[in-house]
Write an enzyme that holds these catalytic residues in place. Sequence first.
Site, PDB file in Angstrom:
ATOM      1  N   CYS A 304     -11.581   7.037 -69.304  1.00  0.00           N
ATOM      2  CA  CYS A 304     -10.436   8.143 -69.607  1.00  0.00           C
ATOM      3  C   CYS A 304      -9.684   8.367 -68.600  1.00  0.00           C
ATOM      4  CB  CYS A 304     -11.380   9.230 -70.336  1.00  0.00           C
ATOM      5  SG  CYS A 304     -12.469  10.032 -68.869  1.00  0.00           S
ATOM      6  N   HIS A 352     -14.708  14.122 -69.532  1.00  0.00           N
ATOM      7  CA  HIS A 352     -13.689  13.404 -70.382  1.00  0.00           C
ATOM      8  C   HIS A 352     -12.439  14.247 -70.478  1.00  0.00           C
ATOM      9  CE1 HIS A 352     -12.372  10.447 -73.297  1.00  0.00           C
ATOM     10  NE2 HIS A 352     -12.013  11.145 -73.827  1.00  0.00           N
ATOM     11  N   HIS A 364      -6.031   9.089 -75.628  1.00  0.00           N
ATOM     12  CA  HIS A 364      -7.066   8.843 -74.635  1.00  0.00           C
ATOM     13  C   HIS A 364      -7.771   7.616 -74.886  1.00  0.00           C
ATOM     14  CE1 HIS A 364     -10.627  10.516 -77.193  1.00  0.00           C
ATOM     15  NE2 HIS A 364      -9.461  10.227 -78.109  1.00  0.00           N
TER      16      HIS A 364
END
Length: 389
Positions: A304, A352, A364
């Site tokens: 990420c 994240h 993402h």
Amino acid sequence: MPVLASHRKPRTRMRSTTPAVGFTTAALASVTLLSTQSATAAPTAPKPSVEEVQKKVDDLYRQAGTATQQYNKAKTASAQQRSRVDSLLEAAAKRADKLNETRRELGHYAAAQYRGGAIAPTATFFLADDPQAYFDQDQLMARMTAQQQKAVGDFRTQQNEAAAKRVEATKSLETLTESQATLRSSKQQVQNKLAEARTLLSKLTAEEKARLAELERKKEAEAERKAEELARRQAAAAKAEAEADRAAEEEAPAGEADSGTGTGTGTGSDSGYASKADKVLSFARAQIGKPYVWGATGPSSYDCSGLTQAAWKAAGVDLPRTTWDQVKVGTRVATADLLPGDLVFFYDDISHVGIYKGDGMMIHAPKPGANVREESIYSMPIYGSVRPA
């Protein structure tokens, strides 16, 4: 004497049908013991429901995400420390070269004194077991020329500097070893969490897997519904702001209206950010479909924070490697005020991150087994958002 026959009637052996008391007691005791053990034994844990498996797997992926950020942090620290160690070792080598050069110069002085037949205090100093102590002898310094004294002074300075650099390099090597140990530990944590998640999923039946997929679809639908609500609110806010700007322009005198000093959002800084955001999103869209791989920074796969770092680098902005450092960059913004290009962070531990693309959606790298994709920002609990530039 003849043996007389016995007139006693032979005893007839009767087989008893009553069980032996000892055997019966033992058997009853065994049955009782087994019954007691069965009654007191811990019951087998029930198989978790699909909902429980979903929650556990999601939690394991989140923990793996946290461990991934720890891995990224340790990897960055290890690389920086390796660079520092290499630099220190190179500096130590250069100082050793200078020290040897000065040593040779002192050797030339000693040789010249020997050839001249004079007493060779320099040679005595050079060959002494404790040169530092010999420096303290005034007789030696008095017999040296200014040039010789400078050479000796340089030697002492360079000797101390070389020793200091060796100590510094040794300490840096120890720090490097610690960073590498943390790196290995974080890597193992990620692998363990992912293996546990895979094991849980592998135990599901076909029917349970179908049920899990249905739960995921419902979760996605709810997240998309919230994204649409955000998009409507943002559109309404933008419309109201545009109308307010238009009304302000109509009410302002002609000279002020033409001066470009209004309070609208079309400022130079906003347009500059929008230009960078376009580059960020253009890069991010080009990565859609590439696999998530923990610790990866491209170009064939990403985690990420690796994706967000690479995307903003395409716009000329260098971001740190981890989510924990990226969240500290730029300006914090509310969810309602998000603009395309902003970074949205998730979970309480900030494990994240995704790139906001507008209308409540983001691009993402989700998790292991998934590819880079567009998804609602409400697919995970939001921690907060930042505008990097």
